[in-house]
Design an enzyme around this catalytic site. Structure first.
Site, mmCIF file in Angstrom:
data_model
loop_
_atom_site.group_PDB
_atom_site.id
_atom_site.type_symbol
_atom_site.label_atom_id
_atom_site.label_comp_id
_atom_site.label_asym_id
_atom_site.label_seq_id
_atom_site.Cartn_x
_atom_site.Cartn_y
_atom_site.Cartn_z
ATOM 1 N N LYS A 1 0.843 -1.213 0.000
ATOM 2 C CA LYS A 1 0.000 0.000 0.000
ATOM 3 C C LYS A 1 0.872 1.255 0.000
ATOM 4 O O LYS A 1 0.647 2.179 -0.770
ATOM 5 C CB LYS A 1 -0.888 -0.010 1.249
ATOM 6 C CG LYS A 1 -1.543 1.315 1.543
ATOM 7 C CD LYS A 1 -2.440 1.254 2.765
ATOM 8 C CE LYS A 1 -1.783 1.581 4.083
ATOM 9 N NZ LYS A 1 -1.441 3.017 4.272
ATOM 10 N N ASN A 2 1.883 1.258 0.881
ATOM 11 C CA ASN A 2 2.672 2.475 1.059
ATOM 12 C C ASN A 2 3.669 2.716 -0.077
ATOM 13 O O ASN A 2 4.313 3.763 -0.113
ATOM 14 C CB ASN A 2 3.400 2.453 2.407
ATOM 15 C CG ASN A 2 2.432 2.674 3.556
ATOM 16 O OD1 ASN A 2 1.259 2.982 3.344
ATOM 17 N ND2 ASN A 2 2.923 2.511 4.780
ATOM 18 N N CYS B 1 -4.689 8.016 9.837
ATOM 19 C CA CYS B 1 -4.836 7.302 11.103
ATOM 20 C C CYS B 1 -4.620 8.257 12.274
ATOM 21 O O CYS B 1 -3.784 9.154 12.215
ATOM 22 C CB CYS B 1 -3.806 6.188 11.183
ATOM 23 S SG CYS B 1 -4.258 4.749 10.220
ATOM 24 N N ARG C 1 0.598 14.716 13.263
ATOM 25 C CA ARG C 1 1.338 14.378 12.046
ATOM 26 C C ARG C 1 1.363 15.579 11.115
ATOM 27 O O ARG C 1 0.644 15.629 10.126
ATOM 28 C CB ARG C 1 0.708 13.153 11.367
ATOM 29 C CG ARG C 1 0.728 11.947 12.261
ATOM 30 C CD ARG C 1 0.050 10.764 11.627
ATOM 31 N NE ARG C 1 0.838 10.152 10.581
ATOM 32 C CZ ARG C 1 0.440 9.086 9.889
ATOM 33 N NH1 ARG C 1 -0.727 8.563 10.110
ATOM 34 N NH2 ARG C 1 1.217 8.564 8.969
ATOM 35 N N ASP D 1 4.789 0.690 11.983
ATOM 36 C CA ASP D 1 3.536 0.090 11.511
ATOM 37 C C ASP D 1 3.372 -1.365 11.955
ATOM 38 O O ASP D 1 2.335 -1.978 11.687
ATOM 39 C CB ASP D 1 3.448 0.168 9.976
ATOM 40 C CG ASP D 1 3.166 1.582 9.493
ATOM 41 O OD1 ASP D 1 2.884 2.456 10.329
ATOM 42 O OD2 ASP D 1 3.236 1.812 8.264
ATOM 43 N N ARG E 1 -8.409 -0.348 4.985
ATOM 44 C CA ARG E 1 -7.480 0.580 4.334
ATOM 45 C C ARG E 1 -6.185 -0.117 3.926
ATOM 46 O O ARG E 1 -5.479 0.363 3.040
ATOM 47 C CB ARG E 1 -7.134 1.739 5.281
ATOM 48 C CG ARG E 1 -8.305 2.632 5.573
ATOM 49 C CD ARG E 1 -7.887 3.789 6.436
ATOM 50 N NE ARG E 1 -6.734 4.446 5.876
ATOM 51 C CZ ARG E 1 -5.905 5.221 6.559
ATOM 52 N NH1 ARG E 1 -6.113 5.453 7.833
ATOM 53 N NH2 ARG E 1 -4.875 5.769 5.968
HETATM 54 C C1 UD1 Z 1 4.579 6.796 6.256
HETATM 55 C C2 UD1 Z 1 3.640 5.626 6.119
HETATM 56 C C3 UD1 Z 1 3.086 5.236 7.479
HETATM 57 C C4 UD1 Z 1 4.227 4.995 8.458
HETATM 58 C C5 UD1 Z 1 5.206 6.166 8.475
HETATM 59 C C6 UD1 Z 1 6.448 5.908 9.309
HETATM 60 C C7 UD1 Z 1 2.745 5.928 3.899
HETATM 61 C C8 UD1 Z 1 1.569 6.231 3.047
HETATM 62 N N1 UD1 Z 1 2.561 5.972 5.221
HETATM 63 O O1 UD1 Z 1 3.797 7.873 6.772
HETATM 64 O O2 UD1 Z 1 2.305 4.061 7.341
HETATM 65 O O3 UD1 Z 1 3.698 4.820 9.756
HETATM 66 O O4 UD1 Z 1 5.642 6.462 7.141
HETATM 67 O O5 UD1 Z 1 7.113 4.778 8.861
HETATM 68 O O6 UD1 Z 1 3.808 5.610 3.410
HETATM 69 N N2 UD1 Z 1 6.739 14.474 10.617
HETATM 70 C C9 UD1 Z 1 6.790 15.821 10.924
HETATM 71 N N3 UD1 Z 1 6.686 16.711 9.884
HETATM 72 C C10 UD1 Z 1 6.529 16.315 8.591
HETATM 73 C C11 UD1 Z 1 6.484 14.943 8.292
HETATM 74 C C12 UD1 Z 1 6.595 14.044 9.329
HETATM 75 O O7 UD1 Z 1 6.925 16.202 12.077
HETATM 76 O O8 UD1 Z 1 6.455 17.162 7.708
HETATM 77 C C13 UD1 Z 1 6.842 13.482 11.714
HETATM 78 C C14 UD1 Z 1 5.550 12.716 11.880
HETATM 79 O O9 UD1 Z 1 4.635 13.408 12.684
HETATM 80 C C15 UD1 Z 1 6.028 11.441 12.508
HETATM 81 C C16 UD1 Z 1 7.393 11.230 11.844
HETATM 82 O O10 UD1 Z 1 7.788 12.501 11.355
HETATM 83 O O11 UD1 Z 1 6.220 11.613 13.881
HETATM 84 C C17 UD1 Z 1 7.385 10.212 10.711
HETATM 85 O O12 UD1 Z 1 6.477 10.583 9.724
HETATM 86 P P1 UD1 Z 1 6.675 10.197 8.186
HETATM 87 O O13 UD1 Z 1 7.894 9.359 8.003
HETATM 88 O O14 UD1 Z 1 6.544 11.438 7.392
HETATM 89 O O15 UD1 Z 1 5.399 9.286 7.935
HETATM 90 P P2 UD1 Z 1 4.367 9.354 6.759
HETATM 91 O O16 UD1 Z 1 5.072 9.600 5.467
HETATM 92 O O17 UD1 Z 1 3.225 10.223 7.132
#
Ligand code: UD1
Length: 425
Positions: A23-24, A118, A123, A307, A399
């Site tokens: 999915k990701n 989620c 986030r 995850d 999902r």
């Molecule tokens: C992706 C995955 C999700 C997984 C996560 C971490 C997808 C669609 N989803 O989510 O399933 O749980 O990686 O492996 O691929 N953060 C900030 N600012 C930002 C971006 C992130 O503070 O601009 C923080 C987030 O709040 C979180 C951490 O960084 O604490 C990791 O987030 P990130 O790696 O960006 O996860 P996603 O890409 O949202």
């Protein structure tokens, strides 16, 4: 309104499943189609999941034409795209933010209501926005929406404070359509990033260093049609292996590169669990066996995946001894803990750390999924506990898990879908 699942647990699961496409990986790869102009992106092994449909609806809204059948998806992208995204779609899924970079690169403008997803802690998307601003986008936050506009992006060097998966993907896509050399430092190293890099290479961009912390992109003004296969879903694979463990069964997961699961397998080995790997499968045999508690910290790839944290927490509820689990990726990813406790899990929280004291038996019960992986953890608890468990709010689980009922039934799980009842939310 959402369905529920009734599980008659307590018997071992046995058999083999083939892993779905990730999915990701599929979500960012789908978003990357927006970089094309009058061209087609063809994808293979796309999982049939709610999030994939949400992304399809979003791309259609922007003007793409999508056909999706038996795992094969074609995305035809017209010369002209819309660049305003609708709140009702974007709020369904955080990964909607992945269209931001491609839209700015392609249209010079984008509007994105702040995304949902989620309920696992705060986030923000500030890393995405800072990176895009460094490339020359002017960003405004107005009434809960991001408005980004540029008169021309420039290739540059971006260093993330944290290796965010989504921010790395957004920047990678933007850089692919921006002439010149961009460098992303402290980039996420997840295999899903490499699937996206592979897609951009197939479209004609130069991308090097994916899988490491420094990715170099040499972008071009025009990208070509491409065909790409989505990598296997390591989170789905991990969930089924843990189902095999918790039911003291024997399960083979086919179609997965065990390297993607290295962090989980290393913890299972430490816990005393037996498994055998081949280059594209993992077979776990837990029949009649016990496992020990372990200490683990979630972290970006190649660390232990956040995850899989809810699912391994479920498995460690039945370990011999005590486990310590530290969540370092999200600030509050413990919404599943009260529900695990309702099923007999002995879990204490200490800030962002869980102390899990193993018990020999779990108890069946009625519980509610609060998010995708929390739902998966509750299903594992239900499979392990003797008696009838009902897991409510399955919509979260849809999902991320394709053909879940069929796959589990094929492993001998006694599961049944319950219709939506009056009074269900
Ligand atoms: C992706 C995955 C999700 C997984 C996560 C971490 C997808 C669609 N989803 O989510 O399933 O749980 O990686 O492996 O691929 N953060 C900030 N600012 C930002 C971006 C992130 O503070 O601009 C923080 C987030 O709040 C979180 C951490 O960084 O604490 C990791 O987030 P990130 O790696 O960006 O996860 P996603 O890409 O949202």
């Amino acid at each position: 309104m959402s369905e529920s699942m009734a599980i008659r647990g307590g018997s071992p699961l046995s058999g083999a499943i083939t892993v779905q496409g990730a999915k990701n990986a599929a979500l960012p790869v789908m978003a990357s189609a927006l970089l094309l102009r009058g061209r087609r992106l063809t994808l293979e092994r796309v999982p049939n999941l709610r999030d994939i449909h949400t992304m399809s609806d979003l791309l259609r809204h922007l003007g793409a034409e999508i056909n999706f059948e038996n795992g094969r998806m074609t995305i035809d992208v017209p010369e002209e795209l819309k660049w305003e995204t609708p709140a009702e779609l974007v709020r369904k899924m955080r990964a909607s933010s992945l269209v931001l970079g491609p839209l700015i690169a392609r249209c010079g403008e984008a509007v994105l209501p702040l995304p949902g997803g989620c309920a696992i802690g705060s986030r923000p998307i500030d890393f995405h926005l800072k990176g895009l601003a460094r490339m020359g986008a002017a960003i405004d936050l107005e009434q809960g929406s991001v408005h980004a506009v540029t008169s021309g992006l420039s290739a540059t060097r971006v260093t993330f404070d944290f290796p965010s998966v989504g921010a790395t993907e957004n920047l990678l896509m933007t850089a692919a359509l921006t002439p010149g050399e961009s460098v992303i430092e402290n980039a996420a190293r997840e295999p899903e990033i490499s699937n996206l890099a592979q897609t951009l290479r197939a479209m004609g961009a130069y991308v090097e260093g994916d899988g490491t912390g420094t990715i170099t992109v040499r972008g071009t003004r025009e990208l070509e049609s491409a065909t790409v296969r989505i990598i296997p879903d390591r989170i789905e694979a991990s969930t089924y292996l843990l189902a095999g463990l918790m039911t003291r069964g024997d399960i083979t997961v086919n179609g997965i590169n065990p390297e993607y699961l290295a962090a989980l397998l290393s913890k299972l080995r430490e816990a005393g669990v037996d498994f055998i790997t081949t280059p594209n499968s993992v077979a776990l045999d837990a029949a009649g066996k016990n496992w020990n508690g372990v200490t683990l910290t979630t972290s970006p790839y190649p660390g232990f995946p956040t995850d899989v944290q809810p699912q391994i927490t479920a498995a460690l509820c039945m370990a011999e001894g005590t486990s310590v689990i530290h969540e370092s990726v999200f600030d509050s990813r413990y919404v599943h803990v009260p529900e695990l406790r309702r099923m007999g899990g002995k879990i204490d929280t200490l800030g962002n750390t869980l102390i899990v004291i193993g018990v020999p038996k779990l108890s069946a019960g009625e519980v509610r999924a609060s998010d995708l992986r929390a739902g998966a953890a509750l299903i594992l608890m239900g499979l392990a506990a003797e008696g009838r468990t009902v897991v409510r709010e399955l919509k979260h689980v849809w999902r991320g898990y394709e053909n879940l009922m069929e796959k589990m039934a094929s492993l001998g799980a006694r599961v049944e879908l319950l219709p939506v009842e009056d009074g269900d939310e």
